[in-house]
Design a protein around this motif. Structure first.
Motif, PDB file in Angstrom:
ATOM      1  N   ALA A  52      -6.599 -10.423  -5.960  1.00  0.00           N
ATOM      2  CA  ALA A  52      -7.170 -11.419  -6.507  1.00  0.00           C
ATOM      3  C   ALA A  52      -5.554 -12.700  -6.893  1.00  0.00           C
ATOM      4  O   ALA A  52      -5.558 -13.612  -7.176  1.00  0.00           O
ATOM      5  CB  ALA A  52      -6.899 -10.478  -7.845  1.00  0.00           C
ATOM      6  N   LEU A  53      -4.298 -12.030  -6.533  1.00  0.00           N
ATOM      7  CA  LEU A  53      -3.472 -12.382  -6.907  1.00  0.00           C
ATOM      8  C   LEU A  53      -2.940 -13.535  -5.272  1.00  0.00           C
ATOM      9  O   LEU A  53      -2.674 -14.417  -5.741  1.00  0.00           O
ATOM     10  CB  LEU A  53      -1.863 -11.712  -6.508  1.00  0.00           C
ATOM     11  CG  LEU A  53      -1.804 -10.631  -7.172  1.00  0.00           C
ATOM     12  CD1 LEU A  53      -0.663  -9.576  -7.569  1.00  0.00           C
ATOM     13  CD2 LEU A  53      -0.678 -11.465  -8.568  1.00  0.00           C
ATOM     14  N   LEU A  54      -3.693 -13.092  -4.494  1.00  0.00           N
ATOM     15  CA  LEU A  54      -3.356 -14.519  -3.897  1.00  0.00           C
ATOM     16  C   LEU A  54      -4.326 -15.532  -3.853  1.00  0.00           C
ATOM     17  O   LEU A  54      -3.935 -16.562  -3.702  1.00  0.00           O
ATOM     18  CB  LEU A  54      -4.347 -14.028  -2.527  1.00  0.00           C
ATOM     19  CG  LEU A  54      -3.226 -12.685  -1.205  1.00  0.00           C
ATOM     20  CD1 LEU A  54      -3.759 -12.628  -0.341  1.00  0.00           C
ATOM     21  CD2 LEU A  54      -2.204 -14.090  -1.030  1.00  0.00           C
ATOM     22  N   VAL A  62      -6.287  -1.575  -4.858  1.00  0.00           N
ATOM     23  CA  VAL A  62      -5.244  -2.660  -4.523  1.00  0.00           C
ATOM     24  C   VAL A  62      -5.172  -3.795  -3.440  1.00  0.00           C
ATOM     25  O   VAL A  62      -4.941  -4.696  -3.697  1.00  0.00           O
ATOM     26  CB  VAL A  62      -4.600  -1.183  -3.407  1.00  0.00           C
ATOM     27  CG1 VAL A  62      -3.127  -2.365  -3.645  1.00  0.00           C
ATOM     28  CG2 VAL A  62      -3.652  -0.187  -4.192  1.00  0.00           C
ATOM     29  N   THR A  63      -5.816  -2.965  -2.564  1.00  0.00           N
ATOM     30  CA  THR A  63      -6.983  -4.786  -1.549  1.00  0.00           C
ATOM     31  C   THR A  63      -7.505  -5.441  -2.719  1.00  0.00           C
ATOM     32  O   THR A  63      -7.127  -7.070  -2.176  1.00  0.00           O
ATOM     33  CB  THR A  63      -7.948  -3.706  -0.728  1.00  0.00           C
ATOM     34  OG1 THR A  63      -6.578  -3.547   0.241  1.00  0.00           O
ATOM     35  CG2 THR A  63      -7.320  -5.464   0.398  1.00  0.00           C
ATOM     36  N   ALA A  83     -13.280 -14.274   0.277  1.00  0.00           N
ATOM     37  CA  ALA A  83     -13.325 -13.848   1.805  1.00  0.00           C
ATOM     38  C   ALA A  83     -12.049 -14.522   2.440  1.00  0.00           C
ATOM     39  O   ALA A  83     -12.017 -14.260   3.951  1.00  0.00           O
ATOM     40  CB  ALA A  83     -14.591 -14.770   2.125  1.00  0.00           C
ATOM     41  N   LYS A  84     -11.631 -15.542   2.507  1.00  0.00           N
ATOM     42  CA  LYS A  84     -10.407 -16.929   3.394  1.00  0.00           C
ATOM     43  C   LYS A  84      -9.649 -15.453   3.050  1.00  0.00           C
ATOM     44  O   LYS A  84      -8.398 -15.313   3.901  1.00  0.00           O
ATOM     45  CB  LYS A  84     -10.260 -17.225   2.466  1.00  0.00           C
ATOM     46  CG  LYS A  84     -10.994 -18.759   2.781  1.00  0.00           C
ATOM     47  CD  LYS A  84     -11.023 -20.251   2.448  1.00  0.00           C
ATOM     48  CE  LYS A  84      -9.932 -21.196   2.324  1.00  0.00           C
ATOM     49  NZ  LYS A  84      -9.598 -21.829   2.572  1.00  0.00           N
ATOM     50  N   ALA A  85      -8.989 -14.774   2.126  1.00  0.00           N
ATOM     51  CA  ALA A  85      -7.878 -14.267   1.219  1.00  0.00           C
ATOM     52  C   ALA A  85      -7.330 -12.788   2.614  1.00  0.00           C
ATOM     53  O   ALA A  85      -7.409 -12.060   2.824  1.00  0.00           O
ATOM     54  CB  ALA A  85      -8.154 -13.866   0.245  1.00  0.00           C
ATOM     55  N   TRP A  86      -9.237 -11.837   1.905  1.00  0.00           N
ATOM     56  CA  TRP A  86      -9.488 -10.945   3.378  1.00  0.00           C
ATOM     57  C   TRP A  86      -8.924 -10.900   4.756  1.00  0.00           C
ATOM     58  O   TRP A  86      -8.478 -10.505   4.961  1.00  0.00           O
ATOM     59  CB  TRP A  86     -10.747 -10.510   2.858  1.00  0.00           C
ATOM     60  CG  TRP A  86     -11.268  -9.712   3.923  1.00  0.00           C
ATOM     61  CD1 TRP A  86     -11.742  -9.256   5.615  1.00  0.00           C
ATOM     62  CD2 TRP A  86     -11.902  -8.597   3.900  1.00  0.00           C
ATOM     63  NE1 TRP A  86     -12.685  -7.850   5.571  1.00  0.00           N
ATOM     64  CE2 TRP A  86     -12.001  -6.682   4.020  1.00  0.00           C
ATOM     65  CE3 TRP A  86     -10.833  -7.343   1.692  1.00  0.00           C
ATOM     66  CZ2 TRP A  86     -12.124  -5.959   4.442  1.00  0.00           C
ATOM     67  CZ3 TRP A  86     -11.038  -5.844   1.767  1.00  0.00           C
ATOM     68  CH2 TRP A  86     -11.694  -5.278   3.042  1.00  0.00           C
ATOM     69  N   SER A  87      -9.881 -12.040   4.919  1.00  0.00           N
ATOM     70  CA  SER A  87      -9.551 -12.926   6.795  1.00  0.00           C
ATOM     71  C   SER A  87      -7.941 -12.726   7.211  1.00  0.00           C
ATOM     72  O   SER A  87      -7.552 -11.794   8.107  1.00  0.00           O
ATOM     73  CB  SER A  87     -10.227 -13.736   6.648  1.00  0.00           C
ATOM     74  OG  SER A  87     -10.192 -14.234   8.274  1.00  0.00           O
ATOM     75  N   TRP A  88      -7.299 -13.582   5.822  1.00  0.00           N
ATOM     76  CA  TRP A  88      -5.675 -13.474   6.447  1.00  0.00           C
ATOM     77  C   TRP A  88      -5.125 -12.257   6.214  1.00  0.00           C
ATOM     78  O   TRP A  88      -4.723 -11.832   7.167  1.00  0.00           O
ATOM     79  CB  TRP A  88      -5.370 -14.261   5.033  1.00  0.00           C
ATOM     80  CG  TRP A  88      -3.814 -14.835   5.346  1.00  0.00           C
ATOM     81  CD1 TRP A  88      -3.204 -15.529   6.221  1.00  0.00           C
ATOM     82  CD2 TRP A  88      -2.154 -14.358   4.608  1.00  0.00           C
ATOM     83  NE1 TRP A  88      -1.460 -15.006   5.516  1.00  0.00           N
ATOM     84  CE2 TRP A  88      -1.897 -14.010   4.909  1.00  0.00           C
ATOM     85  CE3 TRP A  88      -2.296 -12.681   3.873  1.00  0.00           C
ATOM     86  CZ2 TRP A  88      -0.544 -13.692   4.661  1.00  0.00           C
ATOM     87  CZ3 TRP A  88      -1.748 -12.400   2.810  1.00  0.00           C
ATOM     88  CH2 TRP A  88      -0.038 -12.624   3.626  1.00  0.00           C
ATOM     89  N   LEU A  89      -5.328 -11.625   5.316  1.00  0.00           N
ATOM     90  CA  LEU A  89      -4.960 -10.267   5.120  1.00  0.00           C
ATOM     91  C   LEU A  89      -5.254  -9.203   6.463  1.00  0.00           C
ATOM     92  O   LEU A  89      -4.431  -8.980   6.855  1.00  0.00           O
ATOM     93  CB  LEU A  89      -5.217  -9.192   4.137  1.00  0.00           C
ATOM     94  CG  LEU A  89      -5.002  -9.400   2.585  1.00  0.00           C
ATOM     95  CD1 LEU A  89      -5.489  -9.081   1.729  1.00  0.00           C
ATOM     96  CD2 LEU A  89      -3.686  -9.274   2.719  1.00  0.00           C
ATOM     97  N   ARG A 135       0.883  -1.043  -0.173  1.00  0.00           N
ATOM     98  CA  ARG A 135       0.018   0.015   0.124  1.00  0.00           C
ATOM     99  C   ARG A 135       0.936   1.490   0.150  1.00  0.00           C
ATOM    100  O   ARG A 135       0.650   2.468  -0.226  1.00  0.00           O
ATOM    101  CB  ARG A 135      -0.729   0.129   1.314  1.00  0.00           C
ATOM    102  CG  ARG A 135      -2.282  -1.221   1.042  1.00  0.00           C
ATOM    103  CD  ARG A 135      -3.181  -0.365   2.393  1.00  0.00           C
ATOM    104  NE  ARG A 135      -4.421  -1.946   2.444  1.00  0.00           N
ATOM    105  CZ  ARG A 135      -5.387  -1.174   2.833  1.00  0.00           C
ATOM    106  NH1 ARG A 135      -5.538  -1.099   3.836  1.00  0.00           N
ATOM    107  NH2 ARG A 135      -6.178  -2.483   3.222  1.00  0.00           N
ATOM    108  N   ALA A 136       1.609   1.425   1.084  1.00  0.00           N
ATOM    109  CA  ALA A 136       2.599   2.418   0.894  1.00  0.00           C
ATOM    110  C   ALA A 136       3.460   2.421  -0.013  1.00  0.00           C
ATOM    111  O   ALA A 136       3.339   4.042  -0.813  1.00  0.00           O
ATOM    112  CB  ALA A 136       3.411   2.173   2.081  1.00  0.00           C
ATOM    113  N   GLU A 137       3.959   1.142  -0.930  1.00  0.00           N
ATOM    114  CA  GLU A 137       4.720   1.828  -2.072  1.00  0.00           C
ATOM    115  C   GLU A 137       3.835   1.891  -3.395  1.00  0.00           C
ATOM    116  O   GLU A 137       4.248   3.084  -3.775  1.00  0.00           O
ATOM    117  CB  GLU A 137       5.285   0.242  -2.353  1.00  0.00           C
ATOM    118  CG  GLU A 137       6.525   0.645  -3.248  1.00  0.00           C
ATOM    119  CD  GLU A 137       7.245   1.357  -2.598  1.00  0.00           C
ATOM    120  OE1 GLU A 137       8.628   1.603  -2.857  1.00  0.00           O
ATOM    121  OE2 GLU A 137       7.661   1.188  -0.917  1.00  0.00           O
TER     122      GLU A 137
END
Length: 325
Positions: free
Chosen positions: A41-43, A35-36, A268-274, A21-23
């Motif tokens: 999508a990549l995850l 960005v999120t 939802a799994k990727a969101w939770s992990w992030l 995010r910062a980058e």
């Protein structure tokens, strides 16, 4: 969809992805949610449809993300005369060897930016179907796998329809997410002007200070951790009930398919992990429901005439389907 709030100390892979995010913000202002979505999508090894008016930095966003992840990125401008071989590659006759050799198309990359995808005819759009689903190109019976990671980030203009071709439902369903790229707020737009006034060149990301902060190894480690995120049976049932609720919505003639339910589970799994959790909550499902499902739904013509939007229908479904405790 706003960015998830980390609730525990991040793992090495999670910390690397959070640094994105910062980058990315060094070159793109005010698009944290998009960005999120691209990181999710990549995850999930999924593809993204970016929708926004011209000039909101959709192309710059994808290029900056690729640079910050140290991934190869290529861009294809989709036009009415673009041929399938221009995207996937084609056989070229080599006079020196008197044999045909395969020349790779731009899909042989990590991050493919398909700019204005709805400006090319269905024949060329269909060339992406195998690429997006199978992650390979078949030419003369020979399969050529694409690099890993590989995602398609396709853009389309929501207000200009002259000379465009609507994406078929089968292709829309191949996109994991549909992200709306909004116009910036006033302060964010002022930030854009200040950066350009100070000499920012969107074609020179290195001069803007964008550096790789994560890579393919971080993505691979992150995907393994996402797979271990727990989903309780009531939450699985909630995902199914949400998707079934779209199928019975009076304003829709096409609801979410089982592929849509699977996509919602994965996002939802990727969101939770992030967010630093090892389990999915109903709020995680709600957070990603709109970008995961909106492009899989088709309103009835009479509902469209009355101004009913897909997001409004999703809001109604989310409000009426009981949330597990």
């Amino acid at each position: 969809m706003t960015g998830p709030v980390t609730t525990t100390a991040p793992s090495g892979a999670r910390a690397a992805l959070h640094r994105l995010r910062a980058e990315v913000a060094k070159a793109v202002v005010g698009q944290d949610a998009v960005v999120t979505g691209l990181v999710i999508a990549l995850l999930c090894r999924g593809h993204v449809l970016l929708e926004g008016v011209p000039g909101v930095a959709k192309t710059l966003l994808v290029r900056t993300l690729a640079a910050a992840l140290d991934l190869d990125a290529k861009r294809v401008q989709f036009t009415p005369d673009l041929m399938p071989g221009d995207v996937t590659g084609s056989l070229i006759f080599d006079q020196r060897t008197a044999a045909f050799t395969f020349r790779e198309g731009p899909v042989f990359t990590n991050l493919l930016l398909a700019d204005e995808i709805n400006r090319t005819p269905p024949k060329t759009q269909s060339a992406l179907l195998e690429v997006m689903e199978e992650r390979q190109v078949s030419v003369e019976g020979e399969r050529r796998p694409l690099p890993d990671p590989f995602i398609v980030a396709a853009t389309q203009n929501p207000v200009e329809y002259e000379g465009t071709y609507a994406l078929p439902e089968a292709q829309l369903d191949r996109f994991l997410l549909k992200l709306t790229v909004p116009l910036p707020e006033r302060e964010e737009e002022l930030g854009v002007l200040r950066a350009h006034h100070a000499g920012f060149d969107p074609r020179d990301l290195r001069a803007a200070g964008v550096r790789p902060v994560a890579g393919a190894a971080d993505l691979a480690a992150a995907r393994a951790e996402v797979q271990r995120v727990h989903v309780a049976e009531p939450v699985l049932g909630y995902i199914v009930d949400l998707c079934r609720g779209t199928r019975s919505a009076p304003a829709l003639e096409l609801g979410a398919s089982p592929r849509g339910a699977t996509a919602l589970l994965n996002t939802a799994k990727a969101w939770s992990w992030l967010a630093g959790r090892d389990h999915v909550t109903p709020d995680d499902v709600k957070a990603v429901a709109r970008p995961t499902l909106r492009h899989r739904l088709r309103p009835r013509p009479e509902a469209e005439l009355e101004g009913v939007t897909v997001d409004a229908v999703l809001d109604s479904v989310l409000a009426t389907v009981p949330t597990p405790r």
